[in-house]
Design a protein around this motif. Structure first.
Motif, PDB file in Angstrom:
ATOM      1  N   THR A  39      57.833  41.816  38.396  1.00  0.00           N
ATOM      2  CA  THR A  39      57.317  40.930  37.346  1.00  0.00           C
ATOM      3  C   THR A  39      56.796  39.634  37.955  1.00  0.00           C
ATOM      4  OG1 THR A  39      58.873  41.856  35.740  1.00  0.00           O
ATOM      5  CG2 THR A  39      57.868  39.740  35.193  1.00  0.00           C
ATOM      6  N   ALA A  40      57.539  39.080  38.910  1.00  0.00           N
ATOM      7  CA  ALA A  40      57.088  37.874  39.596  1.00  0.00           C
ATOM      8  C   ALA A  40      55.784  38.139  40.354  1.00  0.00           C
ATOM      9  CB  ALA A  40      58.174  37.385  40.552  1.00  0.00           C
ATOM     10  N   SER A  41      55.668  39.333  40.954  1.00  0.00           N
ATOM     11  CA  SER A  41      54.416  39.689  41.635  1.00  0.00           C
ATOM     12  C   SER A  41      53.257  39.739  40.649  1.00  0.00           C
ATOM     13  CB  SER A  41      54.562  41.046  42.332  1.00  0.00           C
ATOM     14  OG  SER A  41      55.540  40.999  43.346  1.00  0.00           O
ATOM     15  N   GLY A  42      53.520  40.245  39.444  1.00  0.00           N
ATOM     16  CA  GLY A  42      52.483  40.289  38.422  1.00  0.00           C
ATOM     17  C   GLY A  42      51.996  38.919  38.012  1.00  0.00           C
ATOM     18  N   LEU A  43      52.861  37.913  38.127  1.00  0.00           N
ATOM     19  CA  LEU A  43      52.458  36.530  37.854  1.00  0.00           C
ATOM     20  C   LEU A  43      51.715  35.919  39.040  1.00  0.00           C
ATOM     21  CD1 LEU A  43      55.694  35.211  36.112  1.00  0.00           C
ATOM     22  CD2 LEU A  43      53.425  35.328  35.069  1.00  0.00           C
ATOM     23  N   ALA A  44      52.134  36.261  40.250  1.00  0.00           N
ATOM     24  CA  ALA A  44      51.550  35.640  41.439  1.00  0.00           C
ATOM     25  C   ALA A  44      50.201  36.230  41.812  1.00  0.00           C
ATOM     26  CB  ALA A  44      52.518  35.777  42.618  1.00  0.00           C
ATOM     27  N   MET A  45      50.068  37.549  41.685  1.00  0.00           N
ATOM     28  CA  MET A  45      48.901  38.229  42.241  1.00  0.00           C
ATOM     29  C   MET A  45      47.564  37.849  41.603  1.00  0.00           C
ATOM     30  SD  MET A  45      50.657  41.917  43.051  1.00  0.00           S
ATOM     31  CE  MET A  45      49.093  42.773  43.232  1.00  0.00           C
ATOM     32  N   PRO A  46      47.470  37.528  40.298  1.00  0.00           N
ATOM     33  CA  PRO A  46      46.171  37.089  39.788  1.00  0.00           C
ATOM     34  C   PRO A  46      45.811  35.666  40.203  1.00  0.00           C
ATOM     35  CG  PRO A  46      47.573  37.975  38.023  1.00  0.00           C
ATOM     36  CD  PRO A  46      48.439  37.745  39.214  1.00  0.00           C
ATOM     37  N   ASN A  47      46.805  34.795  40.396  1.00  0.00           N
ATOM     38  CA  ASN A  47      46.527  33.375  40.593  1.00  0.00           C
ATOM     39  C   ASN A  47      46.138  33.026  42.026  1.00  0.00           C
ATOM     40  OD1 ASN A  47      47.061  32.257  37.892  1.00  0.00           O
ATOM     41  ND2 ASN A  47      49.093  33.100  38.224  1.00  0.00           N
ATOM     42  N   ALA A  48      46.778  33.651  43.016  1.00  0.00           N
ATOM     43  CA  ALA A  48      46.401  33.368  44.401  1.00  0.00           C
ATOM     44  C   ALA A  48      44.942  33.758  44.675  1.00  0.00           C
ATOM     45  CB  ALA A  48      47.356  34.069  45.369  1.00  0.00           C
ATOM     46  N   PRO A  49      44.488  34.969  44.304  1.00  0.00           N
ATOM     47  CA  PRO A  49      43.066  35.298  44.507  1.00  0.00           C
ATOM     48  C   PRO A  49      42.129  34.401  43.701  1.00  0.00           C
ATOM     49  CG  PRO A  49      44.354  37.287  44.146  1.00  0.00           C
ATOM     50  CD  PRO A  49      45.248  36.141  43.830  1.00  0.00           C
ATOM     51  N   ALA A  50      42.511  34.055  42.470  1.00  0.00           N
ATOM     52  CA  ALA A  50      41.640  33.208  41.641  1.00  0.00           C
ATOM     53  C   ALA A  50      41.437  31.850  42.283  1.00  0.00           C
ATOM     54  CB  ALA A  50      42.249  33.054  40.250  1.00  0.00           C
ATOM     55  N   LEU A  51      42.515  31.250  42.770  1.00  0.00           N
ATOM     56  CA  LEU A  51      42.408  29.949  43.424  1.00  0.00           C
ATOM     57  C   LEU A  51      41.615  30.042  44.722  1.00  0.00           C
ATOM     58  CD1 LEU A  51      46.067  28.737  42.817  1.00  0.00           C
ATOM     59  CD2 LEU A  51      44.004  27.709  41.846  1.00  0.00           C
ATOM     60  N   ALA A  52      41.797  31.129  45.464  1.00  0.00           N
ATOM     61  CA  ALA A  52      41.089  31.292  46.731  1.00  0.00           C
ATOM     62  C   ALA A  52      39.597  31.515  46.517  1.00  0.00           C
ATOM     63  CB  ALA A  52      41.690  32.459  47.514  1.00  0.00           C
ATOM     64  N   LEU A  53      39.243  32.451  45.638  1.00  0.00           N
ATOM     65  CA  LEU A  53      37.832  32.817  45.463  1.00  0.00           C
ATOM     66  C   LEU A  53      37.054  31.741  44.726  1.00  0.00           C
ATOM     67  CD1 LEU A  53      38.065  36.633  44.693  1.00  0.00           C
ATOM     68  CD2 LEU A  53      37.660  35.480  46.865  1.00  0.00           C
ATOM     69  N   SER A  54      37.724  30.904  43.938  1.00  0.00           N
ATOM     70  CA  SER A  54      37.028  29.815  43.259  1.00  0.00           C
ATOM     71  C   SER A  54      36.459  28.805  44.252  1.00  0.00           C
ATOM     72  CB  SER A  54      37.980  29.091  42.305  1.00  0.00           C
ATOM     73  OG  SER A  54      38.277  29.888  41.192  1.00  0.00           O
ATOM     74  N   ARG A  55      36.947  28.825  45.474  1.00  0.00           N
ATOM     75  CA  ARG A  55      36.472  27.892  46.485  1.00  0.00           C
ATOM     76  C   ARG A  55      35.189  28.349  47.163  1.00  0.00           C
ATOM     77  NH1 ARG A  55      40.324  24.236  47.635  1.00  0.00           N
ATOM     78  NH2 ARG A  55      39.422  23.759  49.686  1.00  0.00           N
ATOM     79  N   HIS A  56      34.827  29.627  47.015  1.00  0.00           N
ATOM     80  CA  HIS A  56      33.689  30.162  47.774  1.00  0.00           C
ATOM     81  C   HIS A  56      32.881  31.146  46.933  1.00  0.00           C
ATOM     82  CE1 HIS A  56      34.823  28.266  51.565  1.00  0.00           C
ATOM     83  NE2 HIS A  56      36.072  28.559  51.251  1.00  0.00           N
ATOM     84  N   GLY A  57      32.400  30.689  45.802  1.00  0.00           N
ATOM     85  CA  GLY A  57      31.590  31.549  44.952  1.00  0.00           C
ATOM     86  C   GLY A  57      30.261  31.924  45.566  1.00  0.00           C
ATOM     87  N   GLU A  58      29.804  31.124  46.566  1.00  0.00           N
ATOM     88  CA  GLU A  58      28.514  31.418  47.202  1.00  0.00           C
ATOM     89  C   GLU A  58      28.579  32.630  48.113  1.00  0.00           C
ATOM     90  OE1 GLU A  58      30.820  29.356  50.287  1.00  0.00           O
ATOM     91  OE2 GLU A  58      30.603  29.156  48.111  1.00  0.00           O
ATOM     92  N   ALA A  59      29.789  33.074  48.446  1.00  0.00           N
ATOM     93  CA  ALA A  59      29.962  34.253  49.305  1.00  0.00           C
ATOM     94  C   ALA A  59      31.088  35.099  48.744  1.00  0.00           C
ATOM     95  CB  ALA A  59      30.261  33.826  50.738  1.00  0.00           C
ATOM     96  N   ALA A  60      30.949  35.451  47.484  1.00  0.00           N
ATOM     97  CA  ALA A  60      32.055  36.104  46.768  1.00  0.00           C
ATOM     98  C   ALA A  60      32.448  37.425  47.413  1.00  0.00           C
ATOM     99  CB  ALA A  60      31.670  36.327  45.304  1.00  0.00           C
ATOM    100  N   GLY A  61      31.461  38.217  47.832  1.00  0.00           N
ATOM    101  CA  GLY A  61      31.776  39.515  48.409  1.00  0.00           C
ATOM    102  C   GLY A  61      32.522  39.382  49.724  1.00  0.00           C
ATOM    103  N   THR A  62      32.059  38.494  50.593  1.00  0.00           N
ATOM    104  CA  THR A  62      32.712  38.306  51.879  1.00  0.00           C
ATOM    105  C   THR A  62      34.095  37.701  51.706  1.00  0.00           C
ATOM    106  OG1 THR A  62      30.528  37.934  52.849  1.00  0.00           O
ATOM    107  CG2 THR A  62      32.435  37.323  54.182  1.00  0.00           C
TER     108      THR A  62
END
Length: 420
Positions: A337-360
């Motif tokens: 359950t804790a993983s279900g809370l953590a797993m969407p937020n870490a990628p969201a915070l990371a990818l929000s920093r680099h939308g210009e190279a979303a695939g990479t």
């Protein structure tokens, strides 16, 4: 300044393509992408009830059979590093379709694998093909959404993805009632064919030509170098990978722990494994509600604290036998359950920093997640495939994720970089 420009400036950042989608269009997108991503959990999990049978059929060691799981994770990691930049250069559809076709071919060849070595190689190819679905789905969401909206959509996506690990062992057990373990790979090949059809007719291109990045190997290296220089991005990627490693330790060891140590049969194992996945789904959907009141980084910290405590409890129950199987299952459910809370937020915070190279960026994120999983998951087998070994790796993964979050990411100072 025109009236239109004044309105845009007053109303905040420009709308992303996803902001302009209707509720029905968002739902359709989640269902399509969730179905595509489901090929990963199904490929990883569906044959889990058959691991003891594969061990007996090939007359090999349990650790050798678990390496076929490691091979899949390694293929997923390597494939994402290759497919991410490719999708930024040519668009999302071509890499997705090529990967799905590779997965279908590899699955069909697994049916006739003559020994554990060949099966291991084919599982690597399955992972390479599956990587396309993982990268492209993440990149498509980032093409259309950013920030908190990304986290919400990704949490909804996890509801669809969560059905795959819930159903996979149960489906695998059902297949094993009628055939042997090779029938599992026939089912995966058929599902892959269905997904190729779905991708062709239901998923439009989301990366317009003017946003595509080209530059060959040097250009790709520059993008990766830029990503790796962002300390916060790297820290969040490691957090996501370590949290994923705890999940893969459970996936790798659960069939042996529950069937051999606790005496469950294949069908009972499918039910128990599915119950754990319900915890993962529940956490991801609770995350959607929590995001209405709390920042993603605050939820991430709390989830990893709870997950670490539950990991220690799991290790203690496994080592002492206190509470028996129910205590182990409850502590595992809290970790998931804790993983279900953590797993969407870490990628969201990371990818929000680099939308210009979303695939990479999505490729690097996925490669680290599955790469760390490929390294740590076999430790469960090295430690004897018992509940203590599984509990130790799970607890270590959650604690390491929490440590990296505080020492590298520093969540109290976290704010997304400007997106493009």
């Amino acid at each position: 300044m025109t009236a239109t420009a004044a309105h845009v400036e007053a109303s905040g950042p420009p709308a992303t393509p996803g902001d302009l989608m209707t509720g029905r269009e968002r739902l359709r997108l989640v269902l399509v992408l969730g179905s595509l991503i489901a090929i990963g959990p199904l490929t990883i999990d569906m044959y889990l009830p058959a691991l003891p049978a594969i061990t007996a059929d090939f007359g090999t060691a349990e650790a050798a059979v678990q390496l076929t799981l490691t091979g899949t994770l390694a293929g997923l990691a390597l494939g994402q590093l290759l497919i991410g930049p490719f999708s930024d250069a040519v668009g999302r559809r071509v890499p997705l379709l090529a990967g799905l076709v590779l997965h279908v071919v590899a699955s069909a060849l697994c049916v006739v694998a003559p020994n554990i070595g060949v099966l291991g190689v084919l599982r690597v190819l399955q992972g390479l093909g599956t990587a396309a679905a993982s990268v492209v789905a993440m990149a498509v969401v980032r093409d259309l959404f950013s920030g908190t909206a990304f986290a919400k959509i990704f949490s909804r996506l996890m509801l669809v993805m969560g059905a795959a690990p819930v159903l996979a062992p149960t489906l695998g057990s059902a297949v094993l009632r009628w055939t042997d373990w090779r029938g599992v790979f026939i089912a995966l090949a058929v599902f892959g064919i269905v997904l190729v059809t779905l991708a062709v007719f239901k998923l439009p291109e989301t990366l317009p030509v003017h946003r595509r990045r080209s530059g060959g190997v040097r250009g790709t290296a520059r993008v990766y170098r830029s990503l790796l220089r962002d300390r916060t991005f790297v820290g969040l990627v490691l957090v996501a990978g370590l949290a994923m490693a705890a999940l893969f330790a459970y996936v790798s060891g659960s069939s042996f722990v529950f069937q051999e140590e606790y005496g469950l049969d294949e069908q009972q194992f499918g039910i128990v494994f599915g119950a754990g996945a319900v915890g993962l789904i529940g956490g991801s959907q609770l995350n959607v509600r929590l995001l209405r009141r709390y920042a993603p980084q605050r939820i991430l910290v709390s989830a990893l604290v709870v997950g670490s405590l539950a990991g220690f409890a799991l290790l203690a129950f496994a080592a002492t036998g206190l509470g028996g199987l129910p205590a182990v299952l409850v502590s595992l459910w809290v970790v998931l359950t804790a993983s279900g809370l953590a797993m969407p937020n870490a990628p969201a915070l990371a990818l929000s920093r680099h939308g210009e190279a979303a695939g990479t960026a999505a490729a690097l994120l996925g490669a680290v997640q599955f790469g760390i999983g490929a390294i740590l998951a076999p430790l469960v087998g090295v430690l004897g495939n018992g509940s203590v070994g599984m509990g130790l790796v799970i607890a270590a993964g959650m604690v390491a994720a929490l440590t990296v979050l505080h020492l590298v990411v520093r969540p109290t100072h976290l704010s997304p970089a400007p997106t493009h």
